[in-house]
Design a protein around this motif. Structure first.
Motif, PDB file in Angstrom:
ATOM      1  N   VAL A  63      -6.153   4.660  -1.850  1.00  0.00           N
ATOM      2  CA  VAL A  63      -7.042   3.503  -1.761  1.00  0.00           C
ATOM      3  C   VAL A  63      -8.469   3.889  -2.155  1.00  0.00           C
ATOM      4  CG1 VAL A  63      -8.087   1.845  -0.174  1.00  0.00           C
ATOM      5  CG2 VAL A  63      -5.648   2.303  -0.043  1.00  0.00           C
ATOM      6  N   MET A  64      -8.926   5.041  -1.675  1.00  0.00           N
ATOM      7  CA  MET A  64     -10.285   5.477  -2.015  1.00  0.00           C
ATOM      8  C   MET A  64     -10.420   5.647  -3.526  1.00  0.00           C
ATOM      9  SD  MET A  64     -11.614   8.150   0.829  1.00  0.00           S
ATOM     10  CE  MET A  64     -10.251   9.268   0.848  1.00  0.00           C
ATOM     11  N   ALA A  65      -9.422   6.303  -4.140  1.00  0.00           N
ATOM     12  CA  ALA A  65      -9.490   6.563  -5.571  1.00  0.00           C
ATOM     13  C   ALA A  65      -9.525   5.255  -6.348  1.00  0.00           C
ATOM     14  CB  ALA A  65      -8.292   7.408  -5.994  1.00  0.00           C
ATOM     15  N   ASP A 109       6.023   6.409   2.567  1.00  0.00           N
ATOM     16  CA  ASP A 109       5.138   6.288   1.409  1.00  0.00           C
ATOM     17  C   ASP A 109       5.623   5.202   0.455  1.00  0.00           C
ATOM     18  OD1 ASP A 109       7.369   7.565   0.655  1.00  0.00           O
ATOM     19  OD2 ASP A 109       6.399   9.227  -0.369  1.00  0.00           O
ATOM     20  N   ALA A 110       6.288   4.227   1.028  1.00  0.00           N
ATOM     21  CA  ALA A 110       6.690   3.077   0.237  1.00  0.00           C
ATOM     22  C   ALA A 110       6.764   1.904   1.195  1.00  0.00           C
ATOM     23  CB  ALA A 110       8.044   3.311  -0.419  1.00  0.00           C
ATOM     24  N   GLU A 111       6.991   0.735   0.654  1.00  0.00           N
ATOM     25  CA  GLU A 111       7.020  -0.444   1.493  1.00  0.00           C
ATOM     26  C   GLU A 111       8.456  -0.924   1.609  1.00  0.00           C
ATOM     27  OE1 GLU A 111       4.918  -4.838   1.357  1.00  0.00           O
ATOM     28  OE2 GLU A 111       5.057  -3.622  -0.430  1.00  0.00           O
ATOM     29  N   ASN A 112       8.844  -1.411   2.775  1.00  0.00           N
ATOM     30  CA  ASN A 112      10.113  -2.129   2.820  1.00  0.00           C
ATOM     31  C   ASN A 112       9.958  -3.370   3.690  1.00  0.00           C
ATOM     32  OD1 ASN A 112      10.683  -1.555   5.535  1.00  0.00           O
ATOM     33  ND2 ASN A 112      11.820   0.297   5.025  1.00  0.00           N
ATOM     34  N   HIS A 113      11.029  -4.092   3.850  1.00  0.00           N
ATOM     35  CA  HIS A 113      10.928  -5.392   4.507  1.00  0.00           C
ATOM     36  C   HIS A 113      10.352  -5.280   5.917  1.00  0.00           C
ATOM     37  CE1 HIS A 113      11.943  -9.625   4.789  1.00  0.00           C
ATOM     38  NE2 HIS A 113      12.454  -9.411   5.974  1.00  0.00           N
ATOM     39  N   GLY A 124      -1.534   1.111 -14.656  1.00  0.00           N
ATOM     40  CA  GLY A 124      -1.784   0.097 -13.635  1.00  0.00           C
ATOM     41  C   GLY A 124      -1.163   0.418 -12.297  1.00  0.00           C
ATOM     42  N   ASN A 125      -0.701   1.641 -12.116  1.00  0.00           N
ATOM     43  CA  ASN A 125      -0.082   2.014 -10.842  1.00  0.00           C
ATOM     44  C   ASN A 125      -1.032   2.917 -10.057  1.00  0.00           C
ATOM     45  OD1 ASN A 125       1.444   2.976  -8.762  1.00  0.00           O
ATOM     46  ND2 ASN A 125       2.900   4.090 -10.036  1.00  0.00           N
ATOM     47  N   PHE A 126      -1.571   2.390  -8.976  1.00  0.00           N
ATOM     48  CA  PHE A 126      -2.526   3.156  -8.187  1.00  0.00           C
ATOM     49  C   PHE A 126      -1.882   3.824  -6.989  1.00  0.00           C
ATOM     50  CE2 PHE A 126      -5.391   0.429 -10.572  1.00  0.00           C
ATOM     51  CZ  PHE A 126      -6.344   1.349 -10.972  1.00  0.00           C
ATOM     52  N   GLY A 127      -0.573   3.810  -6.946  1.00  0.00           N
ATOM     53  CA  GLY A 127       0.107   4.493  -5.857  1.00  0.00           C
ATOM     54  C   GLY A 127       0.266   3.617  -4.624  1.00  0.00           C
ATOM     55  N   VAL A 128       0.650   4.254  -3.525  1.00  0.00           N
ATOM     56  CA  VAL A 128       0.947   3.553  -2.282  1.00  0.00           C
ATOM     57  C   VAL A 128      -0.041   4.028  -1.221  1.00  0.00           C
ATOM     58  CG1 VAL A 128       2.655   3.334  -0.461  1.00  0.00           C
ATOM     59  CG2 VAL A 128       3.378   3.245  -2.825  1.00  0.00           C
ATOM     60  N   SER A 129      -0.607   3.090  -0.491  1.00  0.00           N
ATOM     61  CA  SER A 129      -1.574   3.434   0.555  1.00  0.00           C
ATOM     62  C   SER A 129      -0.920   4.306   1.624  1.00  0.00           C
ATOM     63  CB  SER A 129      -2.099   2.149   1.188  1.00  0.00           C
ATOM     64  OG  SER A 129      -2.608   2.405   2.462  1.00  0.00           O
ATOM     65  N   TYR A 130      -1.597   5.405   2.005  1.00  0.00           N
ATOM     66  CA  TYR A 130      -1.067   6.248   3.074  1.00  0.00           C
ATOM     67  C   TYR A 130      -1.035   5.490   4.391  1.00  0.00           C
ATOM     68  CZ  TYR A 130      -1.868  10.340   0.093  1.00  0.00           C
ATOM     69  OH  TYR A 130      -1.850  11.255  -0.917  1.00  0.00           O
ATOM     70  N   ARG A 131      -2.016   4.625   4.585  1.00  0.00           N
ATOM     71  CA  ARG A 131      -2.157   3.963   5.871  1.00  0.00           C
ATOM     72  C   ARG A 131      -1.167   2.820   6.033  1.00  0.00           C
ATOM     73  NH1 ARG A 131      -4.898   1.909  10.187  1.00  0.00           N
ATOM     74  NH2 ARG A 131      -5.088  -0.288   9.844  1.00  0.00           N
TER      75      ARG A 131
END
Lengths: 517, 327
Positions: free
Chosen positions: B288-290, A170-174, B74-81
């Motif tokens: 993303v939908m939200a 649920d986060a991004e990494n390199h 301004g933080n919409f979170g992280v995409s699940y996909r």
């Protein structure tokens, strides 16, 4: 005389110039990440097989062959030793050794990794020397090398330098957007959902068979658009071709359709523990507890007709939970229950349902090829023996929660064994649901002998004894009609006819087998 | 004027909160993202762990509150996909949709107004009748069908234009544009026409009927009696008075163009936010939908506000009334 010579040199020039072969292909889904340990899904693993390599890999016939391990041997009953290939470099130039395998094992088996279940049997990993590594298992494990064909090796130094020591969910990494593997292609450009460009890796250890100089993948969701893109030559290869378009595409010059069967078996499941029906004759005792009712379903479904009309003849009937191409398939048990309305009716009468009953059939409508149409056909076939099924078809993201909640009297399920071995569906579909076993056994099928056989199959090193136990398990599942297997799902790919490629039953597209003429 | 705008902005915020609430309460019917996120070999424990990690086990009001408090910052979170920040993904995709929508809007407005005026003036002409009949196609055929037909004609049969995608784009750092390359411009043609067709016919029919209405009025007759030239009558006196309702509709349709781009983008695999939204629905990518729904509603509310303000400048009567009332 000058002109012909000039012309001749020009010709040779053209002939010797390696044609710049940019290969473009399209699939329905974009691989969601470039991290080989974050997600255990076919689009991701299939794509990354072109960029990363495992210790072993699958050949064109799905057999295991050496990749980063040159050879491997069983250490008696305690595990496996892998002798690593020397002189292999990663795409960034760093060398490959046992430390990278160790690091990748730790990464891929961490809690954050989706691939951790592959390493459930592993008790310890030991580096013997720079090019030898031991995977020790808690019990003898004959199919361990098979089960890690998609375990891809990442460079330790690269991952640590870029803060990608663990896969991120649920986060991004390199490693989400970048890759550093050892395979024949390296990641040149990555724009999620847009395009991903691969270029050949000059330092690859293997022998190059392809003539691709650059390969570009684009996801195209709409099947009609994908077909149009193939016809117009904007792409060279699409996967899949909609089944209803396959016959038409075959008629069109310049385009070939490649058909095969996938590893995925499509079957009907039924509740084995529920006391009452959830739909139809709601509240009545669950008829599927009676083996004769389940057998009647097997006789009532005309699989050949489904294949003819809905699958346009491109699929094959299935009698077991795995297709004949899988290891451990039981050839002696290849016969499906014959389609016979009278047999089915007789079985129902014996079971005390001469007039049938009504119940609910749950079905996904976007998971398997033409899944909803298949369910509709099943409904009309069951109606002929007096069984009234109320069909409820829904998108797959609503479907699994419904099955987990036990909201079904019958359901459709497709199963593709990740290890390409008959043990896999026994573990996930047939074993009594406990802990991490029987996790997809929504009907709660339970048989003491199956539960007893599974660990024995998993640890039996003798091929013949193992097969005998698999045959026994398959026989039990057939007699008890635990599931009603129907067919093996087809694979239909479309290519421009100047392209040669290999279709593998796991639906992985391997770029190093592509030649463009 | 200022008080009016402040009042409208306040109303807009209430509308946004309501949209968010409705959208969020609907996500539970879209399905469960967990199965898409975990592989085939997941266990019950994995499912429970991920559900907790994503906060999906919490009651709906808590989830909504968390979303709002993050969104305000301004933080919409992280995409699940994709496992990447939603704001970053939307920023990547927005230029494609906005460029497509802008070109479509220009096409729709320019052709719509010109054809509308033409069919009103030459009410009984052959050409005008032909255009009116042809416009029926524009309103009656669904967008995806028009798109597929155009692809088969111009990409497969004639081979003039690309069948999908956006062509080569030039990256300006904060904006990627397809206007600067030949393949980018070529790729724009078919989707822009597909998207513009419905709006164009709508605008054309609206302009035509408004124009016919205005041409019947007394001041037009007097203008004719005064001996003014036709062109001056039509374009200076008549057209100006038809524009007030047209602007309202065009404003709202501009929002619709961006929102309807979903279908066009899917047919042409146009890498914009509409396609992103479709992907998000299929994957149950709730962040993303939200974010998409909030952005679209912000846009609609903003356009409405803008249209209201524009009235002041176009229609002097409104201005007079307001100032008179203020006194």
């Amino acid at each position: 005389m000058r002109t012909p010579i000039l012309a001749a040199t020009a010709l040779t020039l053209i002939a010797t110039m390696a044609p710049a072969e940019t290969f473009r292909w399209a699939g329905t889904t974009d691989p969601q990440t470039m991290d080989p340990h974050a997600v255990n899904s076919a689009p991701v693993l299939g794509f990354l097989n072109n960029v990363y390599e495992g210790l072993v890999r699958r050949g064109k016939d799905m057999a295991i062959e050496p990749a980063l391990a040159e050879s491997w041997e069983a250490l008696g009953d305690t595990g496996w030793r892998f002798n690593l290939r020397q002189g292999v470099t990663f795409h960034d130039g760093s060398t490959f050794d046992a430390e990278d395998v160790m690091f990748s094992y730790q990464r891929a088996s961490s809690e954050a990794a989706d691939t951790a279940s592959w390493f459930a049997p592993v008790s310890e990993v030991k580096i013997v020397d720079a090019h030898t590594i031991d995977f020790l298992t808690t019990a003898p494990n004959p199919i361990f090398p098979d089960s890690i064909a998609n375990f891809m090796i990442m460079d330790k130094g690269w991952a640590e330098a870029n803060g990608a020591e663990l896969p991120a969910k649920d986060a991004e990494n390199h490693a989400t957007l970048n890759a550093n593997g050892t395979a024949a292609f390296q990641l040149a450009e990555r724009q999620p959902g847009l395009k991903t460009v691969l270029t050949p890796f000059d330092g690859w250890w293997g022998e190059v068979e392809h003539n691709v100089t650059s390969a570009e993948f684009t996801p195209i969701q709409n099947p009609a658009t994908a077909v149009a893109a193939l016809l117009s030559g904007d792409v060279d290869f699409i996967n899949p071709v909609p089944i209803q378009d396959a016959a038409r595409l075959e008629q069109i010059p310049g385009v070939d359709v490649i058909q095969g069967i996938e590893a995925r078996v499509i079957m009907l499941g039924m509740p084995h523990q529920a006391e009452t029906l959830k739909y139809g004759d709601t509240g009545e005792a669950n008829p599927f507890l009676d083996v004769r009712v389940r057998q009647a379903v097997g006789h009532a479904v005309n699989v050949d007709a489904i294949l003819q009309t809905i699958m346009r003849g491109s699929a094959e009937p299935a009698s077991q939970l795995v297709s004949p191409a899988m290891r451990g398939y039981s050839p002696d048990l290849a016969a499906r229950p014959d389609f016979n309305v009278d047999t089915a009716k007789a079985l129902l009468t014996d079971a005390g349902y001469p007039d049938g009953f009504s119940f609910g059939l749950k079905c996904p409508n976007d998971r398997y090829l033409n899944d909803e149409a298949v369910c509709q056909a099943v409904v009309s076939m069951l109606a002929q023996v007096g069984l009234t099924a109320e069909l409820d078809a829904m998108p797959v993201q609503n479907y699994w929660p419904e099955l987990r909640e036990d909201n079904f009297d019958m359901y459709l399920l497709g199963w593709s064994p990740g290890t390409f071995d008959a043990e896999h569906p026994i573990r996930f579909l047939a074993h009594t649901p406990v802990d991490n076993l029987g996790t997809w056994n929504f009907g709660d099928y339970s048989n003491a002998r199956i539960d007893e056989l599974l660990p024995m199959i998993q640890s039996e090193l003798d091929e013949a004894k193992r097969q005998a136990m698999l045959d026994e398990a398959t026989g039990i599942l057939q007699q008890e009609a635990a599931y009603v297997p129907m067919y093996v799902q087809p694979l239909v790919w479309g290519v421009r006819n100047n392209v040669e490629l290999t279709q593998r039953p796991d639906n992985f597209f391997i770029l190093r087998w592509v030649t463009i003429n | 004027m200022l008080a009016y705008i402040i009042q409208r902005v306040f109303q807009s915020i209430v509308v946004l909160l309501l949209v968010g609430l409705v959208a969020f309460s609907m996500f539970r019917f879209v399905g469960d993202p967990i199965d898409n996120m975990l592989g085939q070999e997941r266990t019950g424990a994995d499912i429970a762990r991920l559900r907790t990690q994503l906060g999906l086990d919490q009651p709906f009001p808590v989830q909504y509150y968390k979303f709002l408090s993050n969104a305000v910052q301004g933080n919409f979170g992280v995409s699940y996909r994709q496992g990447r920040p939603v704001s970053q993904i939307i920023a990547e995709r927005a230029p494609a949709t906005l460029e497509l929508a802008a070109v479509s809007a220009v096409l729709a407005i320019s052709f719509g107004v010109v054809l509308g005026v033409f069919t009103a003036i030459r009410r009984n002409g052959v050409a005008a009748n032909l255009i009116m009949s042809a416009s029926l196609i524009g309103v009656s055929l669904p967008t995806f069908l028009i798109g597929i037909l155009l692809i088969y004609l111009f990409a497969v049969e004639l081979g003039w234009l690309p069948s999908f995608g956006r062509g080569d784009v030039v990256d300006l750092g904060w904006w990627s544009t397809g206007f600067l390359t030949a393949s980018g411009l070529k790729a724009l043609i078919l989707p822009a026409i597909t998207l513009a067709l419905f709006q164009m016919t709508l605008i054309m029919r609206l302009v035509r009927s408004e124009m016919l209405e205005v041409l019947r009025q007394d001041y037009i007759r007097f203008a004719r009696a005064r001996g003014l030239r036709d062109r001056s009558i039509y374009f200076r006196h008549a057209l100006k008075n038809t524009m007030v309702p047209v602007i309202t509709v065009v404003g709202l349709q501009l929002g619709a163009i961006i929102a309807f781009a979903i279908i066009t983008e899917t047919v042409f695999q146009w890498p914009g936010v509409g396609l992103l939204f479709i992907n998000a629905i299929q994957f149950v990518d709730i962040p993303v939908m939200a974010a998409y729904l909030m952005l679209i509603s912000v846009m609609f509310v903003g356009i409405n506000l803008l249209v209201d303000i524009l009235y002041y400048f176009i229609d002097p009567r409104l201005r007079v009334d307001r100032t008179a009332a203020a006194k």
